[in-house]
Motif scaffolding. Structure first.
Motif, PDB file in Angstrom:
ATOM      1  N   UNK A 109      26.006 -92.748  52.461  1.00  0.00           N
ATOM      2  CA  UNK A 109      25.780 -91.693  53.458  1.00  0.00           C
ATOM      3  C   UNK A 109      24.402 -91.866  54.107  1.00  0.00           C
ATOM      4  N   UNK A 110      23.415 -92.202  53.301  1.00  0.00           N
ATOM      5  CA  UNK A 110      22.060 -92.434  53.813  1.00  0.00           C
ATOM      6  C   UNK A 110      22.063 -93.595  54.812  1.00  0.00           C
ATOM      7  N   UNK A 111      22.722 -94.683  54.451  1.00  0.00           N
ATOM      8  CA  UNK A 111      22.804 -95.846  55.343  1.00  0.00           C
ATOM      9  C   UNK A 111      23.534 -95.469  56.636  1.00  0.00           C
ATOM     10  N   UNK A 112      24.612 -94.696  56.522  1.00  0.00           N
ATOM     11  CA  UNK A 112      25.353 -94.260  57.702  1.00  0.00           C
ATOM     12  C   UNK A 112      24.473 -93.422  58.633  1.00  0.00           C
ATOM     13  N   UNK A 113      23.722 -92.483  58.071  1.00  0.00           N
ATOM     14  CA  UNK A 113      22.864 -91.638  58.895  1.00  0.00           C
ATOM     15  C   UNK A 113      21.745 -92.469  59.522  1.00  0.00           C
ATOM     16  N   UNK A 114      21.192 -93.419  58.779  1.00  0.00           N
ATOM     17  CA  UNK A 114      20.183 -94.318  59.352  1.00  0.00           C
ATOM     18  C   UNK A 114      20.778 -95.072  60.547  1.00  0.00           C
ATOM     19  N   UNK A 115      21.990 -95.574  60.390  1.00  0.00           N
ATOM     20  CA  UNK A 115      22.649 -96.282  61.495  1.00  0.00           C
ATOM     21  C   UNK A 115      22.880 -95.352  62.689  1.00  0.00           C
ATOM     22  N   UNK A 116      23.292 -94.113  62.420  1.00  0.00           N
ATOM     23  CA  UNK A 116      23.505 -93.158  63.512  1.00  0.00           C
ATOM     24  C   UNK A 116      22.203 -92.875  64.251  1.00  0.00           C
ATOM     25  N   UNK A 117      21.119 -92.706  63.509  1.00  0.00           N
ATOM     26  CA  UNK A 117      19.820 -92.484  64.143  1.00  0.00           C
ATOM     27  C   UNK A 117      19.419 -93.718  64.954  1.00  0.00           C
ATOM     28  N   UNK A 118      19.689 -94.895  64.417  1.00  0.00           N
ATOM     29  CA  UNK A 118      19.350 -96.139  65.102  1.00  0.00           C
ATOM     30  C   UNK A 118      20.089 -96.230  66.434  1.00  0.00           C
ATOM     31  N   UNK A 119      21.409 -96.066  66.388  1.00  0.00           N
ATOM     32  CA  UNK A 119      22.213 -96.231  67.593  1.00  0.00           C
ATOM     33  C   UNK A 119      22.104 -95.053  68.550  1.00  0.00           C
ATOM     34  N   UNK A 120      21.666 -93.903  68.063  1.00  0.00           N
ATOM     35  CA  UNK A 120      21.490 -92.736  68.927  1.00  0.00           C
ATOM     36  C   UNK A 120      20.070 -92.640  69.482  1.00  0.00           C
TER      37      UNK A 120
END
Length: 184
Positions: A109-120
């Motif tokens: 979940x942490x990795x997913x949120x990091x990716x979302x922040x990255x791409x957003x």
């Protein structure tokens, strides 16, 4: 497509933005890991990314790597910090890590949120800048670098209360599109 410079720095910005959550997780502990392992992980996830961000800020200040931003339009994004606090800190704070599966789920979940922040492009949300009194503005600035573009959008961290069209802001470039006001 042109590759974004300073990509690794952007990733560290994203990870640094999760420092409060990582510290809270450290305080709560992880029953599956020893206290030493937990605090070493917390130290690495908090000190390394924030240290690199602060080092970058120090280097650009020392080398006086400034840019001018002739403001065409500016939008205050103070509410993004509230969204961040509600969506990330409160949501992930309650994550239980009583088993290996739960620990893996939290890490994913942490990795997913990091990716979302990255791409957003939400990598500029750093609580430490907020504590220091910096506000976040999205600024459409006039470009006159011969690239053919007439404007570009940047994130400006500043202690100013407002930014208006026509303002000329001298700033330091922290990452590809995150700048910090040099006058602060």
């Amino acid at each position: 497509m042109k590759r974004e410079p300073l990509r690794f720095l952007r990733l560290l910005f994203v990870i640094a933005s999760f420092s409060p959550l990582v510290i809270i997780w450290g305080v709560r502990g992880v029953p599956l890991l020893s206290e030493v392992s937990v605090w070493i992980s917390v130290a690495v996830l908090v000190i390394v990314p924030n240290g690199v961000v602060w080092l970058r800020w120090y280097i650009v200040k020392q080398q006086k790597l400034t840019a001018q931003a002739e403001v065409q339009q500016a939008t205050d994004h103070r509410e993004h910090l509230v969204v961040y606090l509600l969506a990330v800190l409160l949501a992930m704070y309650g994550a239980s890590v009583g088993s290996i599966r739960e620990l893996i789920a939290v890490i994913l979940a942490f990795v997913l949120v990091v990716m979302l922040f990255w791409f957003s492009n939400l990598h500029y949300l750093n609580v430490f800048f907020a504590i220091l009194g910096y506000r976040t503005f999205t600024v459409v600035r006039r470009v006159s670098d011969g690239s053919g573009r007439k404007s570009s959008t940047i994130v400006l961290l500043t202690k100013r209360d407002c930014i208006e069209a026509g303002d000329l802001v001298i700033c330091y470039r922290l990452s590809h599109d995150v700048f910090i006001d040099a006058e602060d």
